[in-house]
Enzyme design. Structure first.
Site, PDB file in Angstrom:
ATOM      1  N   GLU A   1       5.772   6.731  -9.530  1.00  0.00           N
ATOM      2  CA  GLU A   1       4.220   6.226  -9.284  1.00  0.00           C
ATOM      3  C   GLU A   1       3.672   7.003  -8.132  1.00  0.00           C
ATOM      4  O   GLU A   1       2.497   7.665  -8.418  1.00  0.00           O
ATOM      5  CB  GLU A   1       3.920   4.840  -8.650  1.00  0.00           C
TER       6      GLU A   1
ATOM      7  N   ASP B   1     -10.666  -1.726 -17.974  1.00  0.00           N
ATOM      8  CA  ASP B   1     -11.471  -2.187 -18.706  1.00  0.00           C
ATOM      9  C   ASP B   1     -11.245  -3.853 -18.383  1.00  0.00           C
ATOM     10  O   ASP B   1     -10.576  -4.134 -17.628  1.00  0.00           O
ATOM     11  CB  ASP B   1     -11.501  -2.097 -20.133  1.00  0.00           C
TER      12      ASP B   1
ATOM     13  N   MET C   1      -4.313  -7.016  -7.150  1.00  0.00           N
ATOM     14  CA  MET C   1      -3.922  -8.014  -7.749  1.00  0.00           C
ATOM     15  C   MET C   1      -5.025  -8.942  -8.635  1.00  0.00           C
ATOM     16  O   MET C   1      -4.559  -9.998  -8.893  1.00  0.00           O
ATOM     17  CB  MET C   1      -2.776  -8.668  -7.090  1.00  0.00           C
TER      18      MET C   1
ATOM     19  N   ASN D   1       1.389   3.034  -2.749  1.00  0.00           N
ATOM     20  CA  ASN D   1       0.604   4.107  -3.572  1.00  0.00           C
ATOM     21  C   ASN D   1      -0.543   4.642  -2.590  1.00  0.00           C
ATOM     22  O   ASN D   1      -0.819   6.023  -2.729  1.00  0.00           O
ATOM     23  CB  ASN D   1       0.219   3.593  -4.475  1.00  0.00           C
TER      24      ASN D   1
ATOM     25  N   GLY E   1       0.884  -1.140  -0.006  1.00  0.00           N
ATOM     26  CA  GLY E   1      -0.013  -0.147   0.146  1.00  0.00           C
ATOM     27  C   GLY E   1       0.805   1.264  -0.042  1.00  0.00           C
ATOM     28  O   GLY E   1       0.446   2.265   0.570  1.00  0.00           O
TER      29      GLY E   1
ATOM     30  N   LEU F   1     -10.739  -7.472 -12.619  1.00  0.00           N
ATOM     31  CA  LEU F   1     -12.387  -7.493 -12.129  1.00  0.00           C
ATOM     32  C   LEU F   1     -13.167  -7.724 -13.588  1.00  0.00           C
ATOM     33  O   LEU F   1     -12.850  -7.374 -14.602  1.00  0.00           O
ATOM     34  CB  LEU F   1     -12.349  -5.743 -11.951  1.00  0.00           C
TER      35      LEU F   1
ATOM     36  N   HIS G   1      -0.008   1.234 -13.258  1.00  0.00           N
ATOM     37  CA  HIS G   1       0.935   0.048 -13.793  1.00  0.00           C
ATOM     38  C   HIS G   1       2.218   0.350 -13.956  1.00  0.00           C
ATOM     39  O   HIS G   1       2.428   1.656 -14.418  1.00  0.00           O
ATOM     40  CB  HIS G   1       0.275  -0.466 -14.955  1.00  0.00           C
TER      41      HIS G   1
END
Ligand code: GRF
Length: 200
Positions: free
Chosen positions: A172, A139, A88, A14, A12, A91, A107
């Protein structure tokens, strides 16, 4: 103020960067809940900040039930955006249909190069001289959604996986809060795969 539901599977960092940016007023949003598919270390970061956090046992539940619980949870918290931060799991389209244009991911490569796991290792093995990170809408594919923002990071001749990971992760931590703030302030629109960002 837009409401973010952050999904994680690991440490975690990010999530930490997002919370820090909110604290510094660089990101005009609120993290209203953090959820995971496993007892991720990052859930502690959320708890320390007093953010309701939970995990649903994906292994035991299976994909369908897991996603149903997750959707209900995110809807209970009335999230505007679902923010994948080291989450990870892929969906399903059923999940994504509940949050159209409202699920984003980061990513660790310049997509469409090196999707999937071990992006930094893939970049090193391919021999690219520049890699980076990408924030994109999610997506049904693996890291294939429309691109919102990217940052380039040099690959050095003496890099190993760890050193490249560390350099990209630093980028990131700047890019994700920045991209989320563009969304939060209504500066992002999408036509097909092309995302238009009004940067002023
Ligand atoms: C990051 O490199 C992110 O790009 C990738 O998974 C990693 C998560 O790291 N999707 P953290 O859990 O945010 O520290």
């Amino acid at each position: 103020m837009i409401r973010l539901g952050v999904l994680i599977s690991g440490r975690g960092s990010n999530l930490g960067a997002i919370l820090k940016a909110i604290g510094n007023d660089r990101l005009k949003a609120r993290v209203v809940t953090v959820a995971s598919d496993r007892p991720a270390a990052g859930l502690t970061t959320a708890k320390q900040d007093g953010i309701p956090s939970t995990w649903f046992n994906r292994k035991q539940l299976g994909q369908e039930e897991f996603e149903e619980l997750l959707v209900a949870h995110l809807q209970d918290f009335e999230v505007d955006f679902v923010v994948l931060a080291g989450f990870m799991r892929l969906l399903s389209s059923k999940f994504l249909a509940e949050f159209p244009d409202r699920v984003v991911n980061i990513h660790p490569s310049l997509l469409p190069a090196f999707p999937g796991v071990d992006a930094q290792k893939q970049a090193l093995e391919y021999g690219v001289k520049v890699s980076g990170c990408t924030v994109h809408f999610v997506d049904e594919g693996m890291d294939t959604g429309p691109i919102i923002a990217q940052a380039a990071v040099p690959v050095h001749p003496d890099d190993d996986e760890e050193s490249l990971k560390t350099r990209i992760l630093k980028a990131e931590h700047l890019l994700y809060p920045h991209a989320l703030n563009l969304l939060a302030t209504g500066k992002v629109s999408r036509l097909g795969r092309i995302v238009h960002v009004e940067e002023r």
